[in-house]
Design a protein around this motif. Structure first.
Motif, PDB file in Angstrom:
ATOM      1  N   LEU A 172     -51.985 -46.591 -79.335  1.00 39.01           N
ATOM      2  CA  LEU A 172     -52.626 -45.310 -79.638  1.00 39.01           C
ATOM      3  C   LEU A 172     -52.494 -44.339 -78.464  1.00 39.01           C
ATOM      4  O   LEU A 172     -52.275 -43.141 -78.660  1.00 39.01           O
ATOM      5  N   THR A 173     -52.614 -44.853 -77.247  1.00 38.14           N
ATOM      6  CA  THR A 173     -52.538 -43.997 -76.057  1.00 38.14           C
ATOM      7  C   THR A 173     -51.183 -43.348 -75.928  1.00 38.14           C
ATOM      8  O   THR A 173     -51.066 -42.126 -75.760  1.00 38.14           O
ATOM      9  N   TYR A 174     -50.105 -44.148 -75.995  1.00 35.26           N
ATOM     10  CA  TYR A 174     -48.800 -43.518 -75.776  1.00 35.26           C
ATOM     11  C   TYR A 174     -48.344 -42.675 -76.958  1.00 35.26           C
ATOM     12  O   TYR A 174     -47.619 -41.696 -76.785  1.00 35.26           O
ATOM     13  N   ALA A 175     -48.792 -43.008 -78.179  1.00 34.32           N
ATOM     14  CA  ALA A 175     -48.432 -42.171 -79.329  1.00 34.32           C
ATOM     15  C   ALA A 175     -49.097 -40.801 -79.243  1.00 34.32           C
ATOM     16  O   ALA A 175     -48.465 -39.762 -79.481  1.00 34.32           O
ATOM     17  N   LEU A 176     -50.370 -40.791 -78.882  1.00 37.55           N
ATOM     18  CA  LEU A 176     -51.125 -39.534 -78.815  1.00 37.55           C
ATOM     19  C   LEU A 176     -50.533 -38.584 -77.780  1.00 37.55           C
ATOM     20  O   LEU A 176     -50.254 -37.411 -78.073  1.00 37.55           O
ATOM     21  N   PHE A 177     -50.303 -39.072 -76.566  1.00 40.80           N
ATOM     22  CA  PHE A 177     -49.911 -38.165 -75.500  1.00 40.80           C
ATOM     23  C   PHE A 177     -48.424 -37.820 -75.524  1.00 40.80           C
ATOM     24  O   PHE A 177     -48.035 -36.768 -75.000  1.00 40.80           O
ATOM     25  N   ALA A 200     -47.650 -42.752 -70.368  1.00 37.99           N
ATOM     26  CA  ALA A 200     -47.143 -43.918 -69.653  1.00 37.99           C
ATOM     27  C   ALA A 200     -48.219 -44.978 -69.430  1.00 37.99           C
ATOM     28  O   ALA A 200     -47.900 -46.169 -69.324  1.00 37.99           O
ATOM     29  N   LEU A 201     -49.483 -44.586 -69.347  1.00 37.83           N
ATOM     30  CA  LEU A 201     -50.549 -45.573 -69.220  1.00 37.83           C
ATOM     31  C   LEU A 201     -50.486 -46.570 -70.376  1.00 37.83           C
ATOM     32  O   LEU A 201     -50.618 -47.783 -70.180  1.00 37.83           O
ATOM     33  N   GLY A 202     -50.297 -46.053 -71.582  1.00 44.69           N
ATOM     34  CA  GLY A 202     -50.218 -46.929 -72.746  1.00 44.69           C
ATOM     35  C   GLY A 202     -48.960 -47.763 -72.771  1.00 44.69           C
ATOM     36  O   GLY A 202     -48.982 -48.948 -73.137  1.00 44.69           O
ATOM     37  N   ILE A 203     -47.828 -47.186 -72.375  1.00 40.36           N
ATOM     38  CA  ILE A 203     -46.567 -47.928 -72.400  1.00 40.36           C
ATOM     39  C   ILE A 203     -46.610 -49.079 -71.399  1.00 40.36           C
ATOM     40  O   ILE A 203     -46.192 -50.208 -71.706  1.00 40.36           O
ATOM     41  N   GLY A 204     -47.116 -48.826 -70.193  1.00 41.90           N
ATOM     42  CA  GLY A 204     -47.218 -49.890 -69.200  1.00 41.90           C
ATOM     43  C   GLY A 204     -48.160 -50.991 -69.638  1.00 41.90           C
ATOM     44  O   GLY A 204     -47.890 -52.182 -69.435  1.00 41.90           O
ATOM     45  N   LEU A 234     -42.588 -34.791 -81.132  1.00 45.15           N
ATOM     46  CA  LEU A 234     -43.381 -35.063 -82.333  1.00 45.15           C
ATOM     47  C   LEU A 234     -43.027 -36.402 -82.951  1.00 45.15           C
ATOM     48  O   LEU A 234     -43.850 -37.022 -83.636  1.00 45.15           O
ATOM     49  N   VAL A 235     -41.805 -36.872 -82.705  1.00 42.65           N
ATOM     50  CA  VAL A 235     -41.392 -38.189 -83.201  1.00 42.65           C
ATOM     51  C   VAL A 235     -42.280 -39.282 -82.610  1.00 42.65           C
ATOM     52  O   VAL A 235     -42.518 -40.316 -83.238  1.00 42.65           O
ATOM     53  N   GLY A 236     -42.796 -39.058 -81.409  1.00 39.59           N
ATOM     54  CA  GLY A 236     -43.591 -40.074 -80.724  1.00 39.59           C
ATOM     55  C   GLY A 236     -44.943 -40.354 -81.338  1.00 39.59           C
ATOM     56  O   GLY A 236     -45.628 -41.297 -80.912  1.00 39.59           O
ATOM     57  N   ILE A 237     -45.360 -39.583 -82.345  1.00 42.73           N
ATOM     58  CA  ILE A 237     -46.651 -39.823 -82.996  1.00 42.73           C
ATOM     59  C   ILE A 237     -46.588 -41.010 -83.950  1.00 42.73           C
ATOM     60  O   ILE A 237     -47.591 -41.686 -84.197  1.00 42.73           O
ATOM     61  N   VAL A 238     -45.405 -41.322 -84.453  1.00 40.70           N
ATOM     62  CA  VAL A 238     -45.229 -42.350 -85.487  1.00 40.70           C
ATOM     63  C   VAL A 238     -45.842 -43.699 -85.113  1.00 40.70           C
ATOM     64  O   VAL A 238     -46.453 -44.365 -85.972  1.00 40.70           O
ATOM     65  N   TRP A 269     -46.024 -28.563 -65.402  1.00 42.88           N
ATOM     66  CA  TRP A 269     -47.081 -29.485 -65.004  1.00 42.88           C
ATOM     67  C   TRP A 269     -47.915 -29.938 -66.199  1.00 42.88           C
ATOM     68  O   TRP A 269     -48.540 -31.011 -66.148  1.00 42.88           O
ATOM     69  N   HIS A 270     -47.954 -29.164 -67.280  1.00 41.75           N
ATOM     70  CA  HIS A 270     -48.544 -29.674 -68.524  1.00 41.75           C
ATOM     71  C   HIS A 270     -47.780 -30.917 -68.973  1.00 41.75           C
ATOM     72  O   HIS A 270     -48.381 -31.940 -69.345  1.00 41.75           O
ATOM     73  N   LEU A 271     -46.461 -30.805 -68.957  1.00 40.23           N
ATOM     74  CA  LEU A 271     -45.618 -31.919 -69.383  1.00 40.23           C
ATOM     75  C   LEU A 271     -45.823 -33.122 -68.465  1.00 40.23           C
ATOM     76  O   LEU A 271     -45.861 -34.267 -68.933  1.00 40.23           O
ATOM     77  N   LEU A 272     -45.966 -32.878 -67.175  1.00 39.29           N
ATOM     78  CA  LEU A 272     -46.203 -33.964 -66.220  1.00 39.29           C
ATOM     79  C   LEU A 272     -47.483 -34.724 -66.582  1.00 39.29           C
ATOM     80  O   LEU A 272     -47.504 -35.969 -66.576  1.00 39.29           O
ATOM     81  N   ILE A 273     -48.547 -34.002 -66.895  1.00 34.35           N
ATOM     82  CA  ILE A 273     -49.823 -34.656 -67.235  1.00 34.35           C
ATOM     83  C   ILE A 273     -49.687 -35.487 -68.504  1.00 34.35           C
ATOM     84  O   ILE A 273     -50.133 -36.643 -68.571  1.00 34.35           O
ATOM     85  N   PHE A 274     -49.063 -34.917 -69.532  1.00 36.59           N
ATOM     86  CA  PHE A 274     -48.926 -35.638 -70.799  1.00 36.59           C
ATOM     87  C   PHE A 274     -48.051 -36.884 -70.642  1.00 36.59           C
ATOM     88  O   PHE A 274     -48.344 -37.942 -71.220  1.00 36.59           O
TER      89      PHE A 274
END
Length: 441
Positions: free
Chosen positions: A98-103, A124-128, A182-186, A114-119
């Motif tokens: 859920l974490t990596y899909a959302l962000f 990455a927290l979820g992927i790791g 947007l593909v990353g929401i799946v 820097w918006h992109l950096l934060i997202f």
């Protein structure tokens, strides 16, 4: 060293099938989400900064974003690894996805670099975390004789996700760069099935129910029983991942620069970047099974070292001299094949740690290497700056060449010092606390 077994033929249980499928799908979407950015990194960051993709400032900011992503990956492995030992594997797997899909989806709305950096950091927290939890889930539900082949199959899930990212890039060629996120929401849809169908492993449930008092934490990894294992695994992961992620991030920028210098149109350059990732990924899928086969004969430690040595040789061959785009493309399948080393980490690392430290240990050691990889992505990118003032350019070939030298010490440390159990990660565990010594399946 035991003799190699034939391909495992024992029947599997429904729980093993469900845990394997959950981990495979989770890793597949890991591969998808982590590589969507690499397809559009430099041109999208340049667009957010309102500068040309050839501007060194865009290259620096793009590498900073990738560095933040890798740092977040490391933090996610440690944070969600600890949660996985406390809360359970299946529940935590759901949270990571859920974490990596959302962000990843929220990256579509970035208005500045820097918006992109934060997202990317938050995704990455979820992927790791997903890697650590998924690897432990399988280590606790599948017998050791299956693990080299599971390692290949599961790493191929990441490669399948990369292919999906390439396919998404192909479908969206010519569309605004931000649309690809947007593909990353799946992947969020996968969590509905995991929570309903995948139970917690009996090994973890038994260890959790029989342990009273405070459970061991991160500090235990540096206690006398585990300190040497922890430090050596961190060293191998840090060296290998720094060089690997420099390739995965900079190879596309290098090819795009070569194509721009040759006068290629934008659409053809986008296709080139996708084609390069296809070649790396197909090579990696083949390399995963070669690495699994090799591990059956010579063990994980030597197989990992052999793959890193091959990675070093191919990096020197690909980037040691100036080549055109087609010349670089020739070497990409070979570079991909050497990535089988990382498939072996999936099944080798978790059994090195006791049950209630398994996701903490595997997640921390493997992912802390990404902190070094994050720094390396930025540092090697800066080393590649050539010239001064208005005449400054960024030669990505040099970034790739310099970083590739790290594979050689990674191979040496793995060969001489990486811990290995007999019988390809056998059932015995290191014991931090006798009450935690729960036999593996």
């Amino acid at each position: 060293m035991s003799s190699p077994d034939s391909f495992p033929s024992a029947r599997v249980t429904p729980q093993q099938v469900k845990s394997g499928l959950a981990a495979w799908l989770g890793w597949m979407f890991d591969g998808l989400d982590m590589h969507l950015y690499t397809l559009v990194a430099l041109p999208f960051v340049a667009e957010l900064m309102s500068v040309s993709p050839s501007n060194p400032g865009a290259s620096t900011k793009a590498s900073l974003i990738q560095g933040a992503f890798l740092f977040g990956w490391a933090m996610g492995g440690a944070v969600f690894g600890r949660i996985g030992d406390l809360l359970g594997r299946s529940r935590t797997l759901t949270l990571t996805i859920l974490t990596y899909a959302l962000f990843t989806g929220l990256s579509f709305f970035a208005q500045t670099w820097w918006h992109l950096l934060i997202f990317r950091f938050l995704a990455a927290l979820g992927i790791g975390g997903e890697w650590a939890v998924g690897a432990s889930l399988l280590a606790e539900t599948w017998p050791s004789r299956w693990r080299p082949w599971l390692a290949a199959i599961l790493q191929s899930a990441v490669n399948t996700g990369v292919l999906l990212a390439c396919f998404s890039g192909w479908l969206l060629a010519g569309a605004p760069y931000r649309a690809i996120f947007l593909v990353g929401i799946v992947p969020a849809l996968l969590t509905l099935w995991i929570r309903r169908a995948v139970p917690e492993p009996e090994v973890w449930a038994s260890a959790a129910s029989h342990t009273s008092g405070e459970r061991p934490g991160l500090k235990a990894l540096f206690g006398p029983e585990l300190r040497r294992t922890t430090c050596v695994v961190i060293a191998v992961c840090a060296l290998g991942l720094t060089a690997h992620w420099a390739l995965m991030f900079w190879h596309s920028a290098h090819l795009r620069a070569l194509a721009r210098d040759a006068g290629w149109p934008k659409e053809r350059i986008d296709v080139l970047a996708n084609h390069a990732l296809y070649l790396l990924t197909i090579g990696a899928i083949i390399g995963n099974f070669l690495a699994g086969w090799l591990a059956r004969y010579i063990g994980y430690r030597r197989a990992i070292a052999a793959n890193f040595a091959a990675y070093f040789i191919f990096m020197m061959a690909a980037y040691g001299v100036v080549r055109d785009a087609n010349g670089v493309l020739f070497w990409l399948p070979f570079l991909g094949a050497a990535q089988g080393a990382f498939a072996l980490f999936t099944m080798c690392l978790p059994p090195l740690f006791p049950t209630l430290l398994r996701t903490t240990g595997a997640g921390f050691c493997y992912n802390i290497g990404r902190v070094f990889a994050a720094a390396g992505t930025v540092v090697f990118g800066l080393f590649a700056h050539v010239g001064t003032g208005a005449g400054e350019i960024c030669d990505h070939r040099l970034a790739l060449l310099y970083s590739g030298t790290l594979f050689l010490p990674a191979a040496l440390v793995a060969w001489f010092w990486l811990p290995e159990k007999s019988d390809v990660c056998a059932v015995e565990e290191p014991v931090v606390n006798p009450s935690l010594a729960v036999p593996e399946p």
